[in-house]
Design an enzyme around this catalytic site. Sequence first.
Site, PDB file in Angstrom:
ATOM      1  N   GLU A 269      34.045  69.817 -47.325  1.00 52.79           N
ATOM      2  CA  GLU A 269      32.971  69.243 -47.706  1.00 52.79           C
ATOM      3  C   GLU A 269      32.468  68.529 -46.429  1.00 52.79           C
ATOM      4  O   GLU A 269      33.158  67.905 -45.749  1.00 52.79           O
ATOM      5  CB  GLU A 269      33.025  68.277 -48.748  1.00 52.79           C
ATOM      6  CG  GLU A 269      33.480  68.769 -50.225  1.00 52.79           C
ATOM      7  CD  GLU A 269      33.538  68.133 -51.260  1.00 52.79           C
ATOM      8  OE1 GLU A 269      33.478  66.813 -51.180  1.00 52.79           O
ATOM      9  OE2 GLU A 269      33.935  68.449 -52.256  1.00 52.79           O
ATOM     10  N   HIS A 292      29.152  66.851 -54.617  1.00 49.64           N
ATOM     11  CA  HIS A 292      30.093  66.132 -54.892  1.00 49.64           C
ATOM     12  C   HIS A 292      29.613  64.774 -55.437  1.00 49.64           C
ATOM     13  O   HIS A 292      30.082  63.581 -55.092  1.00 49.64           O
ATOM     14  CB  HIS A 292      31.272  65.696 -53.865  1.00 49.64           C
ATOM     15  CG  HIS A 292      32.597  65.287 -54.393  1.00 49.64           C
ATOM     16  ND1 HIS A 292      33.758  65.470 -53.730  1.00 49.64           N
ATOM     17  CD2 HIS A 292      33.146  64.649 -55.390  1.00 49.64           C
ATOM     18  CE1 HIS A 292      34.705  65.125 -54.511  1.00 49.64           C
ATOM     19  NE2 HIS A 292      34.325  64.482 -55.460  1.00 49.64           N
TER      20      HIS A 292
HETATM   21  P1  NAI Z   1      42.479  62.918 -66.204  1.00 46.58           P
HETATM   22  O1  NAI Z   1      43.921  62.585 -65.303  1.00 46.58           O
HETATM   23  O2  NAI Z   1      42.062  62.048 -67.295  1.00 46.58           O
HETATM   24  O3  NAI Z   1      42.651  64.370 -66.764  1.00 46.58           O
HETATM   25  C1  NAI Z   1      43.175  65.502 -66.393  1.00 46.58           C
HETATM   26  C2  NAI Z   1      43.795  66.260 -67.242  1.00 46.58           C
HETATM   27  O4  NAI Z   1      44.136  67.595 -66.922  1.00 46.58           O
HETATM   28  C3  NAI Z   1      45.100  65.698 -68.032  1.00 46.58           C
HETATM   29  O5  NAI Z   1      45.038  65.839 -69.328  1.00 46.58           O
HETATM   30  C4  NAI Z   1      46.244  66.659 -67.484  1.00 46.58           C
HETATM   31  O6  NAI Z   1      47.140  66.819 -68.641  1.00 46.58           O
HETATM   32  C5  NAI Z   1      45.454  67.854 -67.352  1.00 46.58           C
HETATM   33  N1  NAI Z   1      46.141  68.974 -66.440  1.00 46.58           N
HETATM   34  C6  NAI Z   1      46.918  68.647 -65.267  1.00 46.58           C
HETATM   35  N2  NAI Z   1      47.410  69.936 -64.723  1.00 46.58           N
HETATM   36  C7  NAI Z   1      46.659  71.019 -65.314  1.00 46.58           C
HETATM   37  C8  NAI Z   1      46.700  72.227 -65.479  1.00 46.58           C
HETATM   38  N3  NAI Z   1      47.512  72.932 -64.567  1.00 46.58           N
HETATM   39  N4  NAI Z   1      46.275  72.969 -66.531  1.00 46.58           N
HETATM   40  C9  NAI Z   1      45.569  72.406 -67.388  1.00 46.58           C
HETATM   41  N5  NAI Z   1      45.437  70.830 -67.455  1.00 46.58           N
HETATM   42  C10 NAI Z   1      45.903  70.195 -66.779  1.00 46.58           C
HETATM   43  O7  NAI Z   1      41.533  63.083 -65.060  1.00 46.58           O
HETATM   44  P2  NAI Z   1      40.174  62.873 -65.295  1.00 46.58           P
HETATM   45  O8  NAI Z   1      39.611  61.437 -65.055  1.00 46.58           O
HETATM   46  O9  NAI Z   1      39.584  63.718 -66.388  1.00 46.58           O
HETATM   47  O10 NAI Z   1      39.488  63.648 -64.056  1.00 46.58           O
HETATM   48  C11 NAI Z   1      39.545  65.324 -63.949  1.00 46.58           C
HETATM   49  C12 NAI Z   1      39.176  65.688 -62.521  1.00 46.58           C
HETATM   50  O11 NAI Z   1      37.945  65.230 -62.246  1.00 46.58           O
HETATM   51  C13 NAI Z   1      40.001  65.010 -61.626  1.00 46.58           C
HETATM   52  O12 NAI Z   1      40.192  66.180 -60.545  1.00 46.58           O
HETATM   53  C14 NAI Z   1      39.158  63.963 -60.714  1.00 46.58           C
HETATM   54  O13 NAI Z   1      39.600  64.186 -59.219  1.00 46.58           O
HETATM   55  C15 NAI Z   1      37.923  64.708 -60.811  1.00 46.58           C
HETATM   56  N6  NAI Z   1      36.713  63.927 -60.684  1.00 46.58           N
HETATM   57  C16 NAI Z   1      35.556  64.539 -60.110  1.00 46.58           C
HETATM   58  C17 NAI Z   1      34.604  63.553 -59.764  1.00 46.58           C
HETATM   59  C18 NAI Z   1      33.215  64.156 -59.173  1.00 46.58           C
HETATM   60  O14 NAI Z   1      32.537  63.542 -58.656  1.00 46.58           O
HETATM   61  N7  NAI Z   1      33.001  65.428 -59.271  1.00 46.58           N
HETATM   62  C19 NAI Z   1      34.362  62.207 -60.289  1.00 46.58           C
HETATM   63  C20 NAI Z   1      35.578  61.847 -60.900  1.00 46.58           C
HETATM   64  C21 NAI Z   1      36.605  62.593 -61.310  1.00 46.58           C
END
Ligand code: NAI
Length: 411
Positions: A269, A292
Amino acid sequence: MSKLSLPKDKIKVVLLEGIHDNAIHALNVSGYANVDSYPGALDGVALREALADAHIVGIRSRTRLTAQVIQQAPKLMAVGCFCIGTNQVDLSAAKMAGIPVFNAPYSNTRSVAELVLGEIIMLYRGIPEKSAAAHAGRWLKTAKGAHEIRGKKLGIIGYGHIGSQLSILAEALGMEVQYFDVVNKLALGNAKACHTMDLLLRTSDIVTLHVPSTPQTKGMFGASEIALMKKGAMLVNASRGNVVDIDALAAALQDGQIGGAAIDVFPSEPADNGDEFTSPLRGIPNVILTPHVGGSTQEAQANIGTEVAEKLITYSDNGSTLGAVNFMEVALPVQGTQTRFLHIHRNVPGVISRINDIFSAKGINISGQYLRTDGEIGYVVVDVEADIQPGMGFRRELEAIDGTLRVRFLF
Ligand code: NAI
């Protein structure tokens, strides 16, 4: 009981990079009146001077707290990153200086879920192309290929904070939700768990990724996963840029295997807004590309202000390190009438017995003790029911224990 801890109005808080007013408000109502807020990032001498007598510092992503900066801030006891990432802080140097670092990983959950839902609607109506055409002076009025999202099957991969929030919002609009997670997660609403990702991919009309960045998720979505999807299904990725193989996605969009995509995160990015964004996805129809911004809203900033300020206040007030990214998490009971001693030390043998010896030599009974260690440091909290007076020598004796990194009193 005499007070030996630093009065709250003497605890200096420095907030950099225009942190939201919610943080200042939360600190003020908790008695932290000595707050200096700067609109931008600082570095070099200006940063050193601002932190010279600071006890708590709040930053966002642009202030770099290197080992040297930390070393030059002798009173610093806690760092708040009012954002998600913490790469801008030397976490190990902070830990070895006895400084927990807090962030706000979940304050923008709703913002991401809303954007994804909006994008799903836009993709199903072919809005990216229609909007681009109208901007170019062309009129693409047609119902061909345009669909409601009601009744479509949404496959969510990663049913954590964002995935589960999206699940609720999507069901409210009449989507059928299924999800896959590596951890067994309770289904919300009428959502259904898929036991394998393959099953989810074969049966979803639109797939959205909400997994964290881990060695397992790096490149987890490539040509073979795309090939399992229904022909013409859509893909959304607002999780991490290295989860999806962008070249494979571009090829699948070109040959119609994927009918549309919304991508917010990329393997590489631009560092600044002026820099060029390059991607094989540029120019492909029915693709929404966003810089992003999934979590970037004013509401998320406000939530972050409150969330991180509260973590800093809780640590300063009672020693709890819940939510620290570089420190053992210790959840402490609210302090009642006890006197509380906090001792952070290198994890070497004998420290706890030396601490206990100091109290027993003074005939003081310990009413509660909480200890967490990792390979490098230990954090022990000692509550005593006793009238501790200045001049009893606690600070001197606790600081004299070999391996001591930091001692705090709360009373
Ligand atoms: P979280 O930690 O609450 O949820 C992630 C989930 O993914 C968990 O339930 C975990 O068990 C599951 N997981 C882990 N590895 C996996 C796999 N290989 N296959 C299937 N499930 C799997 O995280 P949250 O807060 O929901 O965030 C998710 C993503 O969104 C993160 O990567 C975070 O960095 C990203 N994010 C992006 C933003 C943006 O601006 N685009 C802003 C905020 C978060």
